[in-house]
Scaffold this motif. Structure first.
Motif, short mmCIF file in Angstrom:
data_model
loop_
_atom_site.label_atom_id
_atom_site.label_comp_id
_atom_site.label_asym_id
_atom_site.label_seq_id
_atom_site.Cartn_x
_atom_site.Cartn_y
_atom_site.Cartn_z
N ASN A 1 37.93 26.70 3.31
CA ASN A 1 37.07 27.57 2.43
C ASN A 1 38.08 28.47 1.55
O ASN A 1 38.32 29.50 1.51
CB ASN A 1 37.25 28.73 4.01
CG ASN A 1 39.11 29.45 4.79
OD1 ASN A 1 40.12 28.77 4.06
ND2 ASN A 1 39.17 29.88 5.33
N THR B 1 32.11 28.03 4.85
CA THR B 1 33.22 26.94 4.95
C THR B 1 32.87 26.18 4.30
O THR B 1 30.76 26.12 3.79
CB THR B 1 32.47 26.00 6.54
OG1 THR B 1 33.63 26.30 7.86
CG2 THR B 1 32.86 24.31 6.10
N ARG C 1 30.68 23.18 2.12
CA ARG C 1 30.33 21.88 2.77
C ARG C 1 30.36 21.15 0.99
O ARG C 1 30.43 20.03 1.07
CB ARG C 1 28.59 22.13 3.07
CG ARG C 1 28.54 23.21 4.39
CD ARG C 1 26.84 23.13 4.45
NE ARG C 1 27.06 22.15 5.08
CZ ARG C 1 25.20 21.74 4.86
NH1 ARG C 1 24.77 22.85 5.13
NH2 ARG C 1 25.07 20.16 5.85
N SER D 1 28.08 26.65 1.38
CA SER D 1 28.34 26.94 2.30
C SER D 1 27.50 26.47 3.41
O SER D 1 26.41 26.22 3.03
CB SER D 1 29.32 27.94 2.07
OG SER D 1 28.24 28.76 2.01
N ASP D 2 28.21 26.93 4.62
CA ASP D 2 27.27 26.57 6.00
C ASP D 2 26.96 28.12 6.10
O ASP D 2 25.99 28.54 7.11
CB ASP D 2 28.39 26.60 7.03
CG ASP D 2 29.41 28.37 6.66
OD1 ASP D 2 29.17 28.60 5.99
OD2 ASP D 2 30.21 28.57 7.85
N SER D 3 26.35 28.78 4.99
CA SER D 3 25.60 30.01 4.59
C SER D 3 24.31 30.18 4.36
O SER D 3 23.32 30.55 4.71
CB SER D 3 26.48 31.42 3.70
OG SER D 3 26.32 30.93 3.07
N GLY E 1 24.54 27.76 8.92
CA GLY E 1 25.10 26.16 9.96
C GLY E 1 25.17 25.12 9.00
O GLY E 1 24.51 25.11 8.01
N CYS E 2 26.42 24.00 9.75
CA CYS E 2 26.60 23.15 9.11
C CYS E 2 25.70 21.59 9.97
O CYS E 2 26.24 21.16 10.35
CB CYS E 2 28.02 22.70 9.11
SG CYS E 2 28.84 23.75 7.93
N GLN F 1 25.15 19.36 1.68
CA GLN F 1 25.81 18.73 2.17
C GLN F 1 26.70 17.88 0.79
O GLN F 1 27.66 17.29 0.62
CB GLN F 1 25.61 17.25 3.49
CG GLN F 1 26.84 16.32 4.19
CD GLN F 1 28.15 17.43 4.91
OE1 GLN F 1 27.82 18.93 5.23
NE2 GLN F 1 29.25 17.25 4.08
N SER G 1 20.75 16.46 2.20
CA SER G 1 21.44 17.02 3.69
C SER G 1 21.62 15.42 4.02
O SER G 1 21.04 14.89 3.47
CB SER G 1 20.38 17.74 4.60
OG SER G 1 18.99 16.82 4.97
#
Length: 160
Positions: free
Chosen positions: A27, A51, A53, A67-69, A96-97, A104, A117
């Motif tokens: 992060n 987070t 990615r 990111s996970d956003s 989310g991841c 990714q 992804s």
């Protein structure tokens, strides 16, 4: 460590007097300088409140982060504030991841960014000189054979 990239993020690097690299950790974005003895010296470490990615360097001085956003963000290093600042952000998926949301993996070629992804969902962005992003749609001819593919990595290849 998520990703590492070389670039010219400060004015000293732009005149060729030093080498710099950015490291994306879970992060945080960390800027390092290679000093005259070859040692890495940390210049700045900035929390990104998400987070990370994926990360890559765009146009030599800009960092693209997914990111996970569910957003792709472009950041530049501000020498006066000694921190990374957000230049632009574009949403491409849900938060989310998860394996079907792009972000990714990142590949960059000149001013084009491809986010994918694990399940081969893709989104393409064009970045202009003002760091504005435009999402581009894939035509039917550019789509792959359906959802049977699993992506482990991507890279940009110049066709010129």
């Amino acid at each position: 460590m998520v990703a590492v990239g070389w670039g010219d993020f400060t004015s000293a690097a732009k005149v060729g007097s030093q080498r710099e690299l950015v490291v994306a950790k879970k992060n945080r974005l960390v800027l390092y300088v290679v000093d005259s003895t070859g040692q890495l010296c940390e210049v700045c470490s900035t929390a990104v409140f998400a987070t990370i990615r994926g990360m890559c360097v765009v146009m030599g001085n800009c960092v693209a982060i997914t990111s996970d956003s569910g957003c792709l963000s472009l950041g530049l290093f501000d020498e006066k504030k000694n921190t990374w600042v957000l230049e632009a952000s574009a949403e491409f998926g849900q938060a989310g991841c998860v394996r079907h949301v792009p972000g990714q993996y990142l590949a960059v070629s000149n001013n084009m960014l491809l986010c994918t992804s694990v399940e081969n969902q893709r989104v393409l962005f064009e970045v202009d000189d003002n760091y504005d992003m435009t999402s581009l749609e894939f035509s039917d001819e550019e789509e792959t054979e359906g959802g049977a593919a699993v992506v482990f990595d991507i890279c940009a290849i110049s066709s010129q």
